[in-house]
Design an enzyme around this catalytic site. Structure first.
Site, short mmCIF file in Angstrom:
data_model
loop_
_atom_site.label_atom_id
_atom_site.label_comp_id
_atom_site.label_asym_id
_atom_site.label_seq_id
_atom_site.Cartn_x
_atom_site.Cartn_y
_atom_site.Cartn_z
N VAL A 188 1.27 -3.79 4.09
CA VAL A 188 1.12 -5.03 4.83
C VAL A 188 2.34 -5.95 4.74
CG1 VAL A 188 -1.40 -5.03 4.80
CG2 VAL A 188 -0.13 -6.13 2.93
N SER A 239 0.79 -1.23 0.00
CA SER A 239 0.00 0.00 0.00
C SER A 239 0.82 1.28 0.00
CB SER A 239 -0.95 0.01 1.21
OG SER A 239 -2.01 -0.88 1.01
N TYR A 269 -2.21 -3.05 -10.91
CA TYR A 269 -2.26 -2.79 -9.46
C TYR A 269 -1.47 -3.83 -8.68
CZ TYR A 269 -4.29 -2.15 -4.80
OH TYR A 269 -4.46 -1.96 -3.45
N TYR A 312 -3.98 3.43 7.57
CA TYR A 312 -5.27 2.74 7.57
C TYR A 312 -6.22 3.41 8.56
CZ TYR A 312 -2.38 -0.70 5.12
OH TYR A 312 -1.53 -1.32 4.25
N LYS A 334 0.69 3.33 -3.14
CA LYS A 334 -0.47 4.15 -3.46
C LYS A 334 -0.15 5.64 -3.42
CE LYS A 334 -3.53 0.71 -1.32
NZ LYS A 334 -4.36 0.40 -0.14
#
Length: 314
Positions: free
Chosen positions: A268, A68, A198, A250, A71
């Site tokens: 993660v 993540s 992705y 998060y 992103k």
């Protein structure tokens, strides 16, 4: 009297070892099976100031996939490709308060677009906006952008992690097809093509130093003092840093803002990208995660450093 950088150089190894015990409070992610092989007690940290001076401690040689964390940089590339108006027609600007892979608010809250670009649904929508005539061209542009910011031409994706995620990403497929049904993904967008880009993006592999270098560029407003180049427009860095504060950890982002008070984004795999605006980029790896998906030992170390040096932006 030593400078702050000299003080960090002296004390970081000891503080890191004190934080390593926090790894026992979490567990390594296994929902992507390939991630489960990471050493649970590992902890590494690299800090780079805006002139490129570097401090490292712990298991910094350990490679890990960005997951993540990627992103943040696909958001920046999408903004550079499409501009603010187009990007925010597809994603919102607010924290969701839900788990990163939740689809709850896509159905409950009009107009059905993802709340922000750092949850999975929002990141998938952002990936679809990256320019390119094919999935390979889109991914190549993403990879090359990451290589430029990290100052390393060898960064590439981990095929094992990519394959593992591709075969098990049922929730992300559900999110993507829901986005298409909600017209967040356009009619001519092939869902599986977007997901392929992705998954490769998330599987891009770095180490702490490369991640810290990426953070250093953001800390310096998009300008790389090492090369003398502006890599990202300042306005877009502002946007990315704001999302890192409000959504980057998060649904524990508010807690981290109180405890550490610096922009950060976790993944993660146990990686954390953090920065102190105008001063430092920080890369951390600690694969053992708490239930919200953040590195337990990494959080402990960043909170300790922020408190020690009064880094909070608030």
């Amino acid at each position: 009297m030593p400078t702050e950088m000299e003080h960090i150089t002296e004390h970081l190894p000891g503080w890191l070892e004190e934080s390593r015990h926090a790894a026992s409070e979490g567990k390594v992610a296994d929902y992507i099976p390939e991630l489960a092989h990471a050493p649970a007690d590992a902890l590494g940290c690299t800090l780079i100031d805006t002139n490129g001076n570097t401090v490292t401690a712990g298991d910094c040689s350990l490679s890990f996939t960005m997951q993540s964390i990627s992103k943040v940089f696909t958001l920046l590339l999408a903004l550079m490709d499409r501009g603010e108006e187009r990007v925010f027609n597809h994603v919102g600007m607010e924290p969701s308060g839900d788990d990163y892979n939740s689809m709850l608010k896509l159905e409950l809250v009009e107009p059905g677009k993802p709340f922000n670009p750092l949850i999975n649904a929002g990141a998938i929508a952002i990936t679809a906006l990256i320019k390119g005539d094919s999935t390979d061209e889109q991914f190549t542009r993403i990879r090359d952008f990451f290589r430029t910011i990290a100052g390393n031409p060898d960064i590439d994706y981990n095929h094992g992690v990519y394959t593992s995620e591709q075969q098990t990403a049922h929730r992300n497929r559900s999110l993507a097809y829901f986005l298409k049904d909600n017209d967040v993904l356009s009619d001519d967008t092939e869902v599986e093509d977007v997901l392929d880009v992705y998954f490769r993006q998330c599987a891009l592999e770095v180490n702490c130093e490369q991640l810290a270098r990426m953070g250093m560029v953001l800390a310096n407003g998009g300008f790389d003092l090492v090369t003398g180049q502006e890599l990202i427009p300042y306005r877009y860095v502002q946007i990315a840093k704001t999302f890192m504060v409000t959504c980057g950890m998060y649904n524990a982002s508010g807690e981290f803002a109180i405890q550490a008070g610096i922009p950060a984004k976790s993944g993660v795999s146990g990686g954390i990208l953090a920065l102190v605006p105008g001063r430092y980029g920080i890369g951390v790896i600690g694969p053992s995660l708490n239930r919200k998906g953040n590195s337990t030992a990494g959080l402990h170390l960043l909170q300790k450093l922020s408190a020690q040096y009064n880094w909070s932006i608030f």
